[in-house]
Design a protein around this motif. Structure first.
Motif, short mmCIF file in Angstrom:
data_model
loop_
_atom_site.label_atom_id
_atom_site.label_comp_id
_atom_site.label_asym_id
_atom_site.label_seq_id
_atom_site.Cartn_x
_atom_site.Cartn_y
_atom_site.Cartn_z
N MET A 103 -91.34 20.41 34.96
CA MET A 103 -91.42 21.41 33.89
C MET A 103 -90.11 21.46 33.11
N ASP A 104 -89.01 21.49 33.83
CA ASP A 104 -87.70 21.52 33.19
C ASP A 104 -87.50 20.33 32.27
N GLU A 105 -87.98 19.15 32.72
CA GLU A 105 -87.80 17.95 31.91
C GLU A 105 -88.56 18.06 30.60
N GLU A 106 -89.78 18.61 30.68
CA GLU A 106 -90.57 18.80 29.46
C GLU A 106 -89.85 19.77 28.53
N ASN A 107 -89.34 20.87 29.11
CA ASN A 107 -88.60 21.85 28.33
C ASN A 107 -87.41 21.21 27.65
N GLU A 136 -86.92 18.10 26.91
CA GLU A 136 -87.33 17.17 25.85
C GLU A 136 -87.64 17.94 24.57
N SER A 137 -88.38 19.04 24.74
CA SER A 137 -88.77 19.86 23.59
C SER A 137 -87.53 20.49 22.94
N ILE A 138 -86.61 21.00 23.78
CA ILE A 138 -85.37 21.59 23.26
C ILE A 138 -84.53 20.53 22.57
N GLY A 139 -84.50 19.33 23.16
CA GLY A 139 -83.75 18.21 22.56
C GLY A 139 -84.24 17.91 21.15
N GLU A 140 -85.57 17.88 20.99
CA GLU A 140 -86.14 17.60 19.65
C GLU A 140 -85.75 18.69 18.66
N GLN A 141 -85.86 19.95 19.11
CA GLN A 141 -85.52 21.07 18.22
C GLN A 141 -84.05 21.04 17.84
N LEU A 142 -83.19 20.76 18.83
CA LEU A 142 -81.75 20.68 18.55
C LEU A 142 -81.45 19.56 17.55
N TYR A 143 -82.08 18.40 17.79
CA TYR A 143 -81.85 17.24 16.92
C TYR A 143 -82.22 17.59 15.47
N ASN A 144 -83.36 18.27 15.30
CA ASN A 144 -83.82 18.64 13.95
C ASN A 144 -82.86 19.61 13.27
N LEU A 145 -82.23 20.47 14.08
CA LEU A 145 -81.28 21.45 13.52
C LEU A 145 -79.93 20.79 13.20
N ILE A 146 -79.53 19.83 14.04
CA ILE A 146 -78.22 19.18 13.87
C ILE A 146 -78.25 18.11 12.76
N TYR A 147 -79.37 17.40 12.66
CA TYR A 147 -79.46 16.23 11.76
C TYR A 147 -79.04 16.49 10.31
N MET A 179 -74.90 15.45 23.91
CA MET A 179 -73.79 16.21 24.51
C MET A 179 -74.22 17.65 24.81
N LEU A 180 -74.96 18.24 23.86
CA LEU A 180 -75.40 19.64 24.06
C LEU A 180 -76.42 19.74 25.19
N LEU A 181 -77.22 18.68 25.36
CA LEU A 181 -78.24 18.71 26.42
C LEU A 181 -77.66 18.68 27.82
N GLU A 182 -76.33 18.46 27.92
CA GLU A 182 -75.66 18.52 29.24
C GLU A 182 -75.52 19.97 29.69
N LEU A 183 -75.64 20.90 28.74
CA LEU A 183 -75.46 22.32 29.06
C LEU A 183 -76.68 22.84 29.82
N PRO A 184 -76.52 23.97 30.55
CA PRO A 184 -77.65 24.53 31.31
C PRO A 184 -78.80 24.94 30.39
N LEU A 185 -80.03 24.87 30.90
CA LEU A 185 -81.23 25.15 30.12
C LEU A 185 -81.23 26.55 29.49
N PRO A 186 -80.84 27.61 30.23
CA PRO A 186 -80.84 28.95 29.61
C PRO A 186 -79.91 29.02 28.40
N VAL A 187 -78.76 28.33 28.50
CA VAL A 187 -77.79 28.32 27.38
C VAL A 187 -78.42 27.64 26.16
N LEU A 188 -79.13 26.53 26.40
CA LEU A 188 -79.77 25.80 25.31
C LEU A 188 -80.84 26.66 24.64
#
Length: 215
Positions: free
Chosen positions: A1-5, A7-18, A31-40
């Motif tokens: 479940m965490d991995e799916e989360n 991945e989804s957070i990674g896509e959202q972050l990428y869209n915001l950063i791009y 680099m940001l995805l190294e941070l804990p899930l709650p922080v993300l």
């Protein structure tokens, strides 16, 4: 479940950063995805927090590029001052949002200068050392807090009762004051007093001396 989360957070972050960082959006997201899930998750809801984290990651990337250049130059040029290395290292460590950036940087700076330069130029190696340092700090904190503050308070109450019953026999008149003074010691020292009568007697005498000088 965490991995799916993730991945989804990674896509959202990428869209915001791009839009602002087209060339290095992928690397910054990583680099940001190294941070804990709650922080993300919090970052996605808090634009200011996200901007601050992205800025940190950008600075870290710039420093990483600079330090890579430094290692390619002559040994003389690579003699970066300790202060400068400390600042660079702190900024890189701070990206991980551990809450212990200062302490971890101090721990890493205790290594040989070459090892520190290597950390500045190798993000993977740095990440490994940051995690190890964080683990050490957490273990130290567990030892210091002795499981939890509330259980320590319970232990001190119990020890207080036992110590009081022993002190009453030695000095019934000042038992309350003396016990109060002894309870200012840490938990381990109190346990030692209970198991070593001579040590307890010495501590009581010391407290009596203090009380005499105050009266």
């Amino acid at each position: 479940m965490d991995e799916e989360n993730l991945e989804s957070i990674g896509e959202q972050l990428y869209n915001l950063i791009y839009p602002k960082h087209k060339e290095c959006a992928g690397k910054l997201t990583g680099m940001l995805l190294e941070l804990p899930l709650p922080v993300l998750s919090q970052m996605l809801q808090d634009e200011t927090m996200l901007t601050a984290a992205v800025d940190k990651a950008v600075r870290a990337l710039q420093l990483e590029n600079k330090s890579s250049e430094v290692t390619l130059k002559d040994e003389d040029d690579a003699s970066v001052s300790s202060d400068s290395m400390g600042e660079q290292l702190f900024q890189l460590v701070d990206v991980y949002n551990t809450g212990h950036s200062q302490k971890i940087t101090g721990m890493l700076l205790e290594q040989h200068k070459d090892a520190v330069l290597h950390l500045l130029s190798d993000p993977k190696c740095l990440e490994k050392h940051v995690n190890l340092a964080l683990k050490t700090i957490k273990e130290q904190n567990v030892d210091e807090t002795d499981i939890s503050d509330s259980s320590e308070i319970d232990d001190i109450d119990k020890l207080g009762e036992k110590i009081f019953s022993l002190v009453v026999e030695m000095d019934p008149l000042h038992a309350n004051n003396i016990t109060g003074m002894l309870l200012e010691m840490d938990l381990a020292a109190l346990q030692q007093l209970l198991s070593d009568h001579t040590m307890l007697e010495a501590a009581v005498q010391k407290a009596q001396t203090v009380l005499n000088t105050q009266s």
